[in-house]
Enzyme design. Structure first.
Site, short mmCIF file in Angstrom:
data_model
loop_
_atom_site.label_atom_id
_atom_site.label_comp_id
_atom_site.label_asym_id
_atom_site.label_seq_id
_atom_site.Cartn_x
_atom_site.Cartn_y
_atom_site.Cartn_z
N GLU A 189 33.48 46.80 45.39
CA GLU A 189 33.67 47.96 44.49
C GLU A 189 32.50 48.94 44.56
OE1 GLU A 189 34.52 46.13 40.67
OE2 GLU A 189 36.62 45.93 41.19
N GLU A 381 41.61 41.96 44.86
CA GLU A 381 41.56 41.34 43.53
C GLU A 381 42.75 41.83 42.72
OE1 GLU A 381 37.93 42.09 41.32
OE2 GLU A 381 36.68 41.71 43.08
#
Ligand code: BG6
Length: 478
Positions: A189, A381
């Site tokens: 991220e 995810e």
């Protein structure tokens, strides 16, 4: 229509949330090890407050090093339980698993080039254990656990020197596992540098005169490091596949009022597209140059850095998907997601933390990213945090999680029918672990229950939830 036999069904985890053993076998401290459990001191603490690092919090953490409770130092003790855990994961029927390697285990001092063999040995053991069960390990090189030495000595990612230190670390790991690993993700991220500057960039908020500018400077350095890592990786093994990873925040305009539509477009550029435009297309788009100008943000970007970024793009895009949000020029009800605050969509339901549940949003983002970048996609995810109850006979009846997963996987299938090239679905996370932002255990994502509470009390034993059996059966038929 079925998924192909090559489809990656798997799970995802991170070193700081699972390993524990924070000071064992030569590992140095990371930014994750210095986050104490703030909710125990004040239940009303908001996520925005918790995620920030200030000088006073850091002082508190260092001065009360042994008194405060730091959940990520314990994790779920995966450092010692990896064999049993991987066995349970293998029995789930998955064929891939994403772990992260901790830089602080590999080069603990960060800038002296001394490689910690015990760190490499641990990850070799873990990787080989996965391989034993024919589970393909996918490696993230940095998942919210920057070595604290980088903060102390260099002030975090805003310092350009950190780029080369990271590349030294990456090189060691690429070389070590050049025959075992295919899929690599340099940064988890990467947009967290903007939205959560401590874990994303190692920035202490009150040390920065202009935190927005420092975050963008750090981001630029992360982009250079990402491209340099790609370059060096391909020299070490030209078959490596290197992907970027963003936290996806797809959102919808609240209605068709043009002001809301344009606001939504601008929002998506700053929250998601910027990162992908740079790492996939190798360019800084005009909208960000304008945004920096309008906000008096000045970044020293050199021509040779632009060249590195432009010449070394990723092979695939990976992203986390938890929820969608809306954009409106009028004020609307908000919810704190892990990295940012989002506006709620009245058409959706939510979990115990107010995170909105939107399976169709997964199909939407998959189509959107595929149309925009035409690169293979990996859902790195997806999952949902719930408070689970362990029954006396060690069962967890988590139908809510089963519904969530079933609805999301159905939309994943729809996106494949739409023509999207998505090659994997990794659950966050098959096994309960410490929450990234709030550092609590009670926010559980797993199909496997870990008997630990928010203060680390419990047997640390693993128990299979109903969702474990459901998922195992479900993917065996896909
Ligand atoms: C992602 C992170 O942002 O969200 C994970 O990559 C994290 O590390 C996940 O665990 C869920 O967030 P949280 O704070 O609920 O654990």
């Amino acid at each position: 229509m079925k998924f192909t036999k090559y489809f990656l069904w798997g799970g995802s985890s991170s070193a700081p949330q699972t390993e524990g053993a924070y000071n064992i076998d030569g590992k140095s401290l990371t930014v994750a090890d210095l986050k104490y459990y703030e909710l125990v001191l004040d239940k009303k603490k908001t996520i925005s407050e918790i995620k920030k690092m200030t000088n006073s919090k850091l002082r508190n953490a260092l001065e009360n090093f042994n008194e405060l409770y730091f959940p990520k130092r314990l994790g779920i003790n995966f450092y010692n339980t990896y064999k049993e855990d991987i066995k349970l994961l293998s029995e789930l029927g998955i064929n891939s698993f994403r772990i992260s390697i901790s830089w602080a285990r590999i080069i603990p001092n960060c800038d002296d080039g001394v490689v910690n063999q015990k760190g490499l040995e641990f990850y070799r053991n873990v990787i080989m254990e996965f391989k034993k069960y024919k589970i393909e390990p996918i490696i993230t090189l940095s998942h919210f656990d920057l070595p604290f030495k980088i903060v102390e000595k260099y002030g975090g990612w805003k310092n350009k020197k950190v780029i080369d230190l990271f590349i030294e670390y990456a090189k060691v790991v690429f070389k070590e596992f050049k025959n075992e690993i295919t899929y690599w993700i340099p940064f988890n991220e990467i947009n967290a540098a903007l939205f959560s500057p401590w874990v994303g960039a190692g920035l202490i908020i009150d040390n920065e005169d202009n935190i927005l500018q420092s975050s963008y400077i750090s981001l630029h350095n992360l982009f250079i490091a990402n491209s340099k890592a790609i370059k060096i990786a391909k020299i070490i093994n030209s078959n490596f596949k290197i992907g970027c990873m963003i936290a996806s925040f797809p959102s919808y305009p609240i209605n068709s009022k043009p002001d809301n539509v344009i606001l939504n477009q601008k929002d998506q550029q700053l929250k998601m597209y910027l990162y992908l435009d740079v790492m996939c297309k190798g360019i800084y788009p005009n909208y960000i140059l304008k945004y920096w100008k309008d906000n008096n943000i000045s970044i020293d970007i050199k021509d040779d850095e632009l060249k590195i970024i432009s010449n070394n793009n990723v092979d695939f895009i990976s992203f986390s998907y938890y929820m969608t949000s809306i954009n409106s020029v009028e004020k609307t009800e908000e919810v704190e997601a892990n990295l940012i605050t989002l506006s709620k969509n009245p058409f959706l339901t939510e979990n115990d933390w107010g995170w909105q549940i939107d399976p169709l949003g997964l199909r939407y983002i998959l189509n959107d990213l595929w149309d925009r970048y035409n690169l293979p996609l990996l859902i790195a995810e997806n999952g949902v945090g719930f408070k689970d109850d362990l029954t006396k006979d060690h069962k967890v009846n988590d139908n809510y999680r089963i519904s969530y997963l079933k609805d999301h996987i159905e939309q994943l299938l729809e996106s494949i029918k739409d023509g999207v090239n998505v090659f994997g679905y990794l659950l966050w996370s098959p096994i309960d672990s410490v929450s990234s932002v709030t550092n609590e255990m009670s926010k559980r994502y797993g199909l496997i229950y870990v008997d630990l509470d928010d203060l680390g009390n419990g047997t640390n034993k693993r128990f299979l939830k109903d969702s474990y059996y459901w998922f195992k059966n479900y993917i065996s038929q896909k």
